[in-house]
Design an enzyme around this catalytic site. Structure first.
Site, mmCIF file in Angstrom:
data_model
loop_
_atom_site.group_PDB
_atom_site.id
_atom_site.type_symbol
_atom_site.label_atom_id
_atom_site.label_comp_id
_atom_site.label_asym_id
_atom_site.label_seq_id
_atom_site.Cartn_x
_atom_site.Cartn_y
_atom_site.Cartn_z
ATOM 1 N N SER A 118 -2.385 94.241 -132.369
ATOM 2 C CA SER A 118 -2.070 94.096 -133.863
ATOM 3 C C SER A 118 -1.727 92.663 -134.367
ATOM 4 O O SER A 118 -1.408 92.465 -135.329
ATOM 5 C CB SER A 118 -1.014 95.263 -134.264
ATOM 6 O OG SER A 118 0.100 95.073 -133.497
ATOM 7 N N HIS A 139 -8.874 96.256 -134.499
ATOM 8 C CA HIS A 139 -6.999 96.743 -134.713
ATOM 9 C C HIS A 139 -7.295 97.972 -135.661
ATOM 10 O O HIS A 139 -7.615 98.002 -136.825
ATOM 11 C CB HIS A 139 -6.390 95.656 -135.594
ATOM 12 C CG HIS A 139 -5.152 95.927 -135.861
ATOM 13 N ND1 HIS A 139 -4.472 95.592 -136.952
ATOM 14 C CD2 HIS A 139 -4.259 96.786 -135.446
ATOM 15 C CE1 HIS A 139 -3.265 95.867 -136.937
ATOM 16 N NE2 HIS A 139 -3.142 97.005 -136.054
ATOM 17 N N GLU A 151 -9.554 96.235 -138.546
ATOM 18 C CA GLU A 151 -9.590 94.855 -138.649
ATOM 19 C C GLU A 151 -10.407 94.625 -137.512
ATOM 20 O O GLU A 151 -9.974 94.615 -136.379
ATOM 21 C CB GLU A 151 -8.073 94.071 -138.582
ATOM 22 C CG GLU A 151 -7.361 93.991 -139.574
ATOM 23 C CD GLU A 151 -6.188 93.166 -139.640
ATOM 24 O OE1 GLU A 151 -6.025 92.286 -140.451
ATOM 25 O OE2 GLU A 151 -5.327 93.683 -138.719
ATOM 26 N N ASN A 189 -0.803 92.583 -140.649
ATOM 27 C CA ASN A 189 0.796 92.181 -140.069
ATOM 28 C C ASN A 189 1.267 90.911 -140.451
ATOM 29 O O ASN A 189 2.448 90.771 -140.691
ATOM 30 C CB ASN A 189 0.838 92.418 -138.644
ATOM 31 C CG ASN A 189 0.720 94.106 -138.166
ATOM 32 O OD1 ASN A 189 1.336 94.619 -138.662
ATOM 33 N ND2 ASN A 189 0.118 94.342 -137.016
#
Length: 296
Positions: A118, A139, A151, A189
């Protein structure tokens, strides 16, 4: 690509295995711990039962999905016929580099190596292999069987062909793949973790309590879950790890973890997984009761 290996049977790994198996792929689920594999399979079975209860799948669909999953405690055995490997181990750079070196040695030469990291650099992970053009980030979001986003992160050397292949495969899983470039935290993130960290700072500085902060974000910003509850759900240790990766990568103080987060992780208060974080989960996995440490 028909044979998929998933490394790691934890929360993300079993969700990824579930998703591929339900879409008709042959899945090899690998973990060094047989106990972790057993827990992972039990979670997949329970999640399939929930889908049956909601009349989204049939009992036959459940049986077929579980039949598509084979388990291994040996990485070498689990990857020998893989077309794609998705690594979903703990968010720890040294561990991931070690796993990727072994995957590179044991997997077929044309196998694509993906990581569910991540935040960690795909380029850095790829450099541990002799096939950096075949290394990519996938991800997935938690819970994997439900969340639509994946992702897709290109490393410096990831080929166009590999990227396109993984984008197309993600669509076959019923996901919405979104391509991003390889910088700490990627997109999800890089935006989410500073928000969570700022919510913790707001609590740390006594601006408002746990429930008040989460209520403002849920009712004021239409978030389905408040940032402190979400941090508990993700795992406070995972949040800390991601923030550290971003802080180390950018050297920008805005990514520095709040001291309260650091202390909670050191004290073993990691959220849902440990039974206590900002909320108390000793009686329910739902965030129904604020942890005693944060009561007025």
């Amino acid at each position: 690509m028909k044979n998929i290996t998933v490394i790691g049977a934890g929360t993300m790994g079993n969700g990824i295995a579930h998703t591929f198996a339900q879409s008709g792929y042959r899945v090899s689920l690998v973990d060094i711990s047989q106990e972790a594999i057993d827990r992972g399979l039990a979670t997949i079975s329970k999640n399939l039962d929930r889908m049956i209860a909601r009349e989204k799948i049939s009992e036959a669909d459940k049986t077929e999905t579980l039949d598509h999953i084979e388990t291994f405690t040996s990485l070498a055995d689990g990857v020998k016929s893989a077309d794609l490997i998705v690594e979903a181990a703990t968010e720890n750079l040294e561990l991931k580099l070690k796993i990727f070196k072994q995957m590179d040695e044991e997997a077929p030469a044309d196998c694509i190596l993906a990581t569910n990291t991540s935040s960690i650099s795909i380029t850095q992970i790829a450099a541990a292999t002799h096939r950096p053009e075949k290394v990519i980030g996938m991800h997935f979001m938690n819970p994997v069987p439900i969340m639509k986003l994946v992702e897709i992160i290109r490393g410096y050397s990831t080929s166009d062909q590999v990227t396109q292949s993984i984008m197309e495969m993600s669509k076959k899983l019923g996901k919405t793949p979104t391509e991003v470039n390889d910088y700490p935290g990627f997109v999800a993130n890089r935006i989410l973790m500073p928000m969570i960290n700022e919510a913790i700072e707001t609590l740390y500085n006594g601006v408002a309590g746990v429930e008040e902060i989460d209520t403002v974000m849920k009712l004021g910003m239409a978030h389905p879950m408040g940032p402190l509850q979400l941090a508990d759900f993700i795992g406070l240790d995972v949040c800390l790890s991601i923030l550290n990766v971003m802080y180390d990568g950018f050297k920008n103080p805005k990514y520095a973890p709040c001291p309260l987060l650091v202390n909670m992780v050191m004290a073993g208060k990691k959220g849902v997984k440990s039974g206590e974080g900002f909320y108390d989960y000793s009686e329910s996995r739902k965030a129904e009761k604020v942890s005693i440490a944060f009561k007025n």
